[in-house]
Design a protein around this motif. Structure first.
Motif, PDB file in Angstrom:
ATOM      1  N   GLY A   1       0.799  -1.220   0.000  1.00 34.40           N
ATOM      2  CA  GLY A   1       0.000   0.000   0.000  1.00 34.40           C
ATOM      3  C   GLY A   1       0.823   1.257   0.000  1.00 34.40           C
ATOM      4  O   GLY A   1       0.299   2.346   0.131  1.00 34.40           O
ATOM      5  N   GLY A   2       2.144   1.115  -0.119  1.00 34.87           N
ATOM      6  CA  GLY A   2       3.001   2.290  -0.172  1.00 34.87           C
ATOM      7  C   GLY A   2       3.045   2.866  -1.578  1.00 34.87           C
ATOM      8  O   GLY A   2       2.484   2.311  -2.510  1.00 34.87           O
TER       9      GLY A   2
ATOM     10  N   ILE B   1      -6.888   7.207  -3.342  1.00 31.80           N
ATOM     11  CA  ILE B   1      -6.678   6.038  -2.488  1.00 31.80           C
ATOM     12  C   ILE B   1      -6.156   6.602  -1.172  1.00 31.80           C
ATOM     13  O   ILE B   1      -4.998   7.012  -1.063  1.00 31.80           O
ATOM     14  CB  ILE B   1      -5.697   5.039  -3.122  1.00 31.80           C
TER      15      ILE B   1
ATOM     16  N   PRO C   1      -4.746   6.805   2.407  1.00 31.87           N
ATOM     17  CA  PRO C   1      -3.953   5.892   3.233  1.00 31.87           C
ATOM     18  C   PRO C   1      -4.699   5.549   4.526  1.00 31.87           C
ATOM     19  O   PRO C   1      -5.479   6.358   5.014  1.00 31.87           O
ATOM     20  CB  PRO C   1      -2.687   6.689   3.550  1.00 31.87           C
ATOM     21  N   PRO C   2      -4.451   4.372   5.076  1.00 33.70           N
ATOM     22  CA  PRO C   2      -5.181   3.946   6.267  1.00 33.70           C
ATOM     23  C   PRO C   2      -5.020   4.875   7.469  1.00 33.70           C
ATOM     24  O   PRO C   2      -5.825   4.844   8.361  1.00 33.70           O
ATOM     25  CB  PRO C   2      -4.595   2.572   6.585  1.00 33.70           C
ATOM     26  N   PHE C   3      -3.979   5.668   7.501  1.00 30.58           N
ATOM     27  CA  PHE C   3      -3.791   6.502   8.698  1.00 30.58           C
ATOM     28  C   PHE C   3      -4.126   7.962   8.429  1.00 30.58           C
ATOM     29  O   PHE C   3      -3.625   8.855   9.096  1.00 30.58           O
ATOM     30  CB  PHE C   3      -2.356   6.404   9.204  1.00 30.58           C
TER      31      PHE C   3
ATOM     32  N   LEU D   1      -6.232   9.992  12.286  1.00 29.91           N
ATOM     33  CA  LEU D   1      -6.123   9.275  13.549  1.00 29.91           C
ATOM     34  C   LEU D   1      -6.500  10.185  14.703  1.00 29.91           C
ATOM     35  O   LEU D   1      -6.517   9.775  15.849  1.00 29.91           O
ATOM     36  CB  LEU D   1      -4.693   8.772  13.750  1.00 29.91           C
TER      37      LEU D   1
ATOM     38  N   GLY E   1      -5.361  13.654   6.588  1.00 33.59           N
ATOM     39  CA  GLY E   1      -4.070  13.761   5.904  1.00 33.59           C
ATOM     40  C   GLY E   1      -4.150  13.323   4.462  1.00 33.59           C
ATOM     41  O   GLY E   1      -3.578  12.306   4.088  1.00 33.59           O
ATOM     42  N   TYR E   2      -4.886  14.053   3.663  1.00 36.92           N
ATOM     43  CA  TYR E   2      -4.914  13.743   2.240  1.00 36.92           C
ATOM     44  C   TYR E   2      -4.890  15.059   1.469  1.00 36.92           C
ATOM     45  O   TYR E   2      -5.463  16.050   1.919  1.00 36.92           O
ATOM     46  CB  TYR E   2      -6.165  12.933   1.859  1.00 36.92           C
ATOM     47  N   SER E   3      -4.250  15.053   0.342  1.00 39.55           N
ATOM     48  CA  SER E   3      -4.065  16.282  -0.434  1.00 39.55           C
ATOM     49  C   SER E   3      -5.372  17.046  -0.633  1.00 39.55           C
ATOM     50  O   SER E   3      -6.402  16.457  -0.963  1.00 39.55           O
ATOM     51  CB  SER E   3      -3.475  15.925  -1.800  1.00 39.55           C
TER      52      SER E   3
ATOM     53  N   MET F   1     -10.285  -1.065  16.760  1.00 40.34           N
ATOM     54  CA  MET F   1      -9.237  -0.217  16.192  1.00 40.34           C
ATOM     55  C   MET F   1      -9.775   1.059  15.553  1.00 40.34           C
ATOM     56  O   MET F   1      -8.990   1.927  15.189  1.00 40.34           O
ATOM     57  CB  MET F   1      -8.421  -1.012  15.170  1.00 40.34           C
TER      58      MET F   1
ATOM     59  N   GLU G   1     -11.090  -1.323   6.899  1.00 43.50           N
ATOM     60  CA  GLU G   1     -10.922  -2.083   5.654  1.00 43.50           C
ATOM     61  C   GLU G   1      -9.567  -2.772   5.641  1.00 43.50           C
ATOM     62  O   GLU G   1      -9.430  -3.940   5.282  1.00 43.50           O
ATOM     63  CB  GLU G   1     -11.027  -1.125   4.464  1.00 43.50           C
ATOM     64  N   TRP G   2      -8.582  -2.052   6.087  1.00 46.71           N
ATOM     65  CA  TRP G   2      -7.220  -2.568   6.035  1.00 46.71           C
ATOM     66  C   TRP G   2      -6.994  -3.685   7.054  1.00 46.71           C
ATOM     67  O   TRP G   2      -6.308  -4.672   6.794  1.00 46.71           O
ATOM     68  CB  TRP G   2      -6.262  -1.396   6.280  1.00 46.71           C
ATOM     69  N   LEU G   3      -7.608  -3.519   8.251  1.00 43.79           N
ATOM     70  CA  LEU G   3      -7.348  -4.486   9.316  1.00 43.79           C
ATOM     71  C   LEU G   3      -8.168  -5.757   9.191  1.00 43.79           C
ATOM     72  O   LEU G   3      -7.773  -6.796   9.707  1.00 43.79           O
ATOM     73  CB  LEU G   3      -7.628  -3.858  10.685  1.00 43.79           C
TER      74      LEU G   3
END
Lengths: 440, 307
Positions: free
Chosen positions: B53-54, B108, B110-112, B115, B124-126, B257, B286-288
């Protein structure tokens, strides 16, 4: 300028030309060299080499993963003793594990050719450190070849086996992440059939006892001179005559960056950094006004030249850490006063990029394990692999990670319970054996 | 041989995206095509993090002779981005005055990305919209390639839509592109990929043919709108959680979580979104989820499509 060197990106027209990753080219080179045993322990950036070897016919090459790098080298050494050309593949930190075998095998030499491919990771894209394998080659007194593109990766692999058998020595072929993972056109060749040699009935050479080893150490020093002489006249050592104001001595990927930013300089391109062809280097140095060594990571070549009292510069302008690029090499030449400082262009837009850290895959079962472990509040000794990502948010479930398979022994050094432990004072290990990286 | 060979400088194409999107496939297609056209090619990528996912990036350089495998900052002739935030991460690698910018506007996240539990915490997204970015670039294209591919029946063909746009920025024949793409994609998907390529190509040609004012508007015609970035916002307008009860095994991981505590187990012990107003669409659940039972959609269109 010497035109014969333009083969760096121009394979011959007659052969089949295919775009190959550096790693795939090394595999092709091994196959063409008649290798019969290929062994590896996986690790970025080396993993694709054995995967590619495995695609050749089984009757040509026996390919196998080993349980670690030392075992991989041991298996390859077994192949060499039995008289067949053998290949061992690992990443840079893997050579630490295999070094026990290497430091003795270098005394023994080879029967069938023995080549160890070691992939360094300048820039630490996917590793725990940035060590320079060329220092290891010098330490073990094993010749090291450093190709600069996929075509050379193939060609050097073949030459490595010839050197190995001609000079009775293991040879290290040193790649880097950038070479391993860059695809460029490669001219493919045919496989040569190298019949197995009979076992060499020579205990003085095959059994390392003190009395034997003392004799072999002397042989090692003679070998160093012989291989250096070979590089004096080898086609792998190339002089490109250009502007005589600046002479650049370089090797591996650094060569392609130098060609990019200083296309007109005189260049001495070395096959590798150990052993060095002293006479060729002296002649080259004498033919130019100023000599600059460009090498990635440690000043291996530069230091040796300074010991020989050859006037060179190098790491004064180029960093000892990080991955090189055409930009950093250009910056180095600017610092050296060779290129004008054109300054940095302004950004098109001033932006804060979105943070996108790598995470465990969606649905990764290790996630549940880590969540359970976290609830115990124990100190957790983690291990190496994708699951080291548990060190960061949001899992934050491991406390240490040192080197591969170290978690269990670290755990056994259990401190006495504290009166009121904030986390359980008996640490919990997540040994590698129960955490498999799904890429394997 | 086309006229690009007249220049001795290699052409630099930077291809970026998120692990799993097909960055490497796109660059292999381009590199193969360039080689077929008689150029020297170097294509460089870094593996290892690709499946995590990076961010993933690949440099493709082609020309008469190519030395360095990587493109310096400010040196890319073309940037092809498979994801919007990745486009912005790399936009400054373009040549400042004449670089071509091609990006999917899908997010897309990111999962974090969020928080923080504080009201009005920033995600934290553009935040930059396609129009804002394109205003800085002479030759820019921003489109919902994923949406277009989804309409064609397979959103994984999004990168082929972008290849269609890219084909108008390079001088290779369209049929040569089609042949190489067909040789790389799974045989069953050749039809969809050919349609995807044509849609991207036709749209880019239309933009190029339009008068300046119209073109400026067209360049982001199909862009995905940028989601508000203050959380919590009116999430149910933008976020939709698809939870498959048949796959949920009541493990409780998502509930524990979730940074906003907006998930619960219902009376059947299946995960549900109990407080949609607090959901920021951060995708941690979704990620976990070990059973891949949760999918987070983060745009109004996508939310409507699966409602």
């Amino acid at each position: 300028m010497n035109t014969k060197n333009n083969t760096a990106t121009a394979p011959s027209a007659s052969a089949e030309v295919k775009p190959l990753m550096g790693n795939e080219a090394i595999a092709q080179g091994a196959w063409e060299a008649g290798v019969r045993v290929a062994v590896a322990y996986p690790g970025t950036p080396s993993t694709e080499i054995l995967e590619a070897v495995n695609k050749y016919p089984k009757e040509d090459i026996h390919a196998q993963w080993s349980t670690n790098e030392k075992v991989a080298l041991d298996v390859a050494i077994g192949g060499s003793f039995q008289g067949v050309r053998s290949l061992a593949v690992m990443k840079h930190v893997g050579l630490n594990v295999a070094s026990d075998a290497l430091m003795s095998q270098t005394y023994i030499g080879v029967n069938g050719g023995l080549v160890i491919v070691v992939c360094d990771d300048p820039g630490i894209h996917s590793s725990q450190n940035e060590q320079d394998t060329r220092l290891f080659a010098r330490f073990a007194m094993v010749p090291v070849l450093e190709p600069s593109d996929a075509q050379e990766a193939l060609d050097f692999t073949k030459v490595a086996f010839d050197i190995s058998e001609q000079f009775d020595t293991p040879v290290i072929l040193r790649s880097t992440t950038r070479l391993s993972h860059t695809r460029s056109p490669v001219a493919l060749g045919e496989r040569v059939d190298v019949p197995p040699r009979p076992f060499n009935e020579n205990p003085q050479k095959n059994v390392m006892l003190p009395t034997h080893a003392r004799v072999r150490h002397a042989a090692l020093l003679e070998r160093e001179d012989a291989v250096a002489d070979y590089f004096e006249t080898s086609a792998l050592t190339k002089v490109e005559r250009g502007d005589t104001k600046i002479g650049v001595i370089t090797t591996s990927m650094s060569y392609s960056y130098v060609k990019e930013v200083l296309p007109d300089a005189s260049i001495l391109k070395l096959a590798g950094s150990y052993p060095l062809p002293q006479k060729t280097i002296r002649d080259f140095a004498a033919s130019v006004d100023r000599v600059i060594v460009v090498e990635e990571l440690e000043p291996v070549i530069e230091n040796q030249l300074k010991v020989w009292d050859i006037k060179v510069e190098g790491k004064a302008f180029f960093s000892r850490m990080g991955e090189q690029s055409s930009e950093s090499v250009r910056d180095g030449f600017v610092k050296a006063g060779v290129l004008p400082d054109e300054g940095k262009g302004a950004d098109i837009i001033d932006l804060d990029p979105t943070v996108r850290p790598p995470v465990l895959c969606p649905g990764c079962p290790h996630t549940s394990t880590y969540l359970s472990v976290r609830q115990t509040e124990a100190r957790v000794c983690g291990d190496i692999g994708c699951y080291t990502l548990a060190a960061v948010k949001p899992l934050q479930a491991i406390d240490t990670c040192v080197s591969m398979d170290r978690a269990s022994p670290m755990r056994s050094a259990c401190p006495k319970p504290e009166p009121k432990p904030s986390r359980l004072s008996r640490p919990l290990a997540i040994p590698r054996s129960c955490m498999r990286d799904c890429r394997r | 041989m086309n006229k690009m060979t007249s220049s001795s400088e290699p052409k630099n194409v930077l291809i970026v995206g998120v692990g799993g999107q097909g960055v490497i496939l796109v660059s292999k297609i381009l590199a193969t095509l360039c080689q077929q056209q008689g150029f020297q090619v170097k294509q460089s990528e870094v593996h290892g993090m690709a499946k995590r996912g990076g961010g993933v990036f690949s440099h493709v350089r082609f020309g008469e002779s190519v030395w360095s495998p990587t493109i310096p900052k400010g040196g890319a002739d073309i940037l092809v981005a498979l994801e919007w935030a990745e486009a912005l991460r790399w936009v400054n690698f373009l040549k400042p005055n004449d670089g071509t910018f091609i990006s999917d506007t899908q997010h897309i996240v990111p999962p974090f990305a969020c928080l923080s539990r504080k009201r009005s915490a920033e995600v934290g997204y553009s935040r930059e919209t396609p129009d804002e970015i394109l205003a800085h670039i002479n030759d820019g294209y921003a489109m919902d390639a994923t949406g277009i591919a989804r309409e064609l029946g397979n959103d994984r063909a999004a990168n082929t839509v972008l290849l269609g746009v890219l084909s108008t920025a390079l001088e290779f024949q369209a049929d040569d592109w089609r042949n190489v793409i067909s040789s790389f994609v799974p045989p069953k998907t050749i039809d969809i990929n050919m349609k995807a390529f044509d849609q991207g190509r036709d749209w880019a040609l239309k933009v190029k043919d339009s008068p300046d004012d119209a073109a400026r508007h067209l360049r982001s015609e199909h862009a995905v709108p940028t989601v508000p970035t203050k959380a919590p916002y009116d999430a149910h307008d933008f976020v939709h959680l698809d939870i498959n009860p048949a796959w949920c095994k009541s493990c409780d991981i998502c509930v524990k979580m979730c940074p906003e505590r907006c998930l619960q187990l219902d009376e059947n012990l299946k995960a549900i979104l109990s407080a949609p107003d607090r959901c920021t669409g951060c995708r941690i659940c979704e990620w976990l989820c070990p059973d891949l039972a949760i999918t987070v959609y983060r745009t109004p269109e996508a939310a409507a499509a699966c409602a």
